[in-house]
Write a protein that holds these residues in place. Structure first.
Motif, mmCIF file in Angstrom:
data_model
loop_
_atom_site.group_PDB
_atom_site.id
_atom_site.type_symbol
_atom_site.label_atom_id
_atom_site.label_comp_id
_atom_site.label_asym_id
_atom_site.label_seq_id
_atom_site.Cartn_x
_atom_site.Cartn_y
_atom_site.Cartn_z
ATOM 1 N N GLN A 27 63.735 38.131 4.866
ATOM 2 C CA GLN A 27 62.574 38.184 5.743
ATOM 3 C C GLN A 27 62.841 39.142 6.896
ATOM 4 N N THR A 28 61.812 39.826 7.333
ATOM 5 C CA THR A 28 61.904 40.783 8.434
ATOM 6 C C THR A 28 62.638 40.188 9.629
ATOM 7 N N ASN A 29 63.497 41.002 10.223
ATOM 8 C CA ASN A 29 64.300 40.676 11.411
ATOM 9 C C ASN A 29 65.453 39.706 11.128
ATOM 10 N N ASN A 30 65.554 39.173 9.921
ATOM 11 C CA ASN A 30 66.686 38.323 9.585
ATOM 12 C C ASN A 30 67.879 39.182 9.211
ATOM 13 N N GLU A 31 68.942 38.549 8.745
ATOM 14 C CA GLU A 31 70.113 39.296 8.293
ATOM 15 C C GLU A 31 70.541 38.767 6.940
ATOM 16 N N LYS A 78 73.170 47.781 12.784
ATOM 17 C CA LYS A 78 72.538 47.274 11.569
ATOM 18 C C LYS A 78 73.556 46.900 10.501
ATOM 19 N N SER A 95 71.771 43.563 9.391
ATOM 20 C CA SER A 95 70.968 42.784 10.337
ATOM 21 C C SER A 95 69.668 43.512 10.643
ATOM 22 N N HIS A 96 68.776 42.836 11.348
ATOM 23 C CA HIS A 96 67.482 43.397 11.757
ATOM 24 C C HIS A 96 66.755 44.000 10.553
ATOM 25 N N HIS A 98 64.289 45.278 7.713
ATOM 26 C CA HIS A 98 62.921 45.806 7.634
ATOM 27 C C HIS A 98 62.695 46.304 6.220
ATOM 28 N N ASP A 101 64.838 48.866 4.486
ATOM 29 C CA ASP A 101 66.173 48.504 4.002
ATOM 30 C C ASP A 101 66.175 48.168 2.514
ATOM 31 N N LEU A 129 57.105 38.858 8.539
ATOM 32 C CA LEU A 129 57.065 37.564 9.215
ATOM 33 C C LEU A 129 55.701 36.939 8.979
#
Length: 156
Positions: A27-31, A78, A95-96, A98, A101, A129
């Motif tokens: 999910q966006t912004n997760n890692e 990242k 991380s972070h 998008h 990625d 999100l």
């Protein structure tokens, strides 16, 4: 055993290293992280194949001392590599997240002038999100009306 990979000239997949998981949905912004297990003590390279952009991109190399060398325009915020003391197990942390990625990530070792690749981990999709929803107003619990008559209270 080295099997050429059709879309990468000069790169091979092999049995000297293993990679997990095969697919990641995030999910966006997760890692997330990808694990690479080597059969011998060596540094590890990490690459990403982007189907959308049709590029094979060098991300980072981590040597057996834990020193990282990053590719051009690759953010250290990242991507990070963590290893264990045996230098046969490494994990790539992303991380972070998008949607840019998305792609297939490969751990790799250099051996006898060849770059040997793991089987790859496909970051299938970075989900957006969920939209912020407005919460419905909470209703008060209904009040039960009672009677004060003695007859009603005796009946329960």
């Amino acid at each position: 055993l080295c099997i050429p990979v059709s879309f990468f000239s000069g790169f091979c997949t092999n049995l000297l290293l293993s990679q997990a998981p095969e697919h990641i949905l995030a999910q966006t912004n997760n890692e997330t992280q990808i694990l690479c297990e080597l059969k011998e003590n060596a540094g590890v390279y990490w690459y990403r194949w982007s189907q959308a952009r049709q590029i094979f991109e060098f991300l980072v190399f981590s040597n057996t001392l834990g020193k990282a060398t990053y590719g051009t325009n690759i953010s250290q915020d990242k991507f990070s590599v963590r290893g264990v003391s045996s230098h046969t197990s490494y994990s790539l942390h992303i991380s972070h997240l998008h949607d840019s990625d998305n792609g297939t990530y490969y751990c790799s070792v250099s051996q006898s002038s060849q770059l040997l690749l793991g089987r790859g981990t496909r970051l299938v999709d970075v989900l957006p999100l969920p939209p912020k929803t407005t919460q419905a107003p909470l209703f008060k619990k209904p009040m039960w009306c009672g009677t004060t008559s003695k007859a009603a209270s005796k009946k329960g």
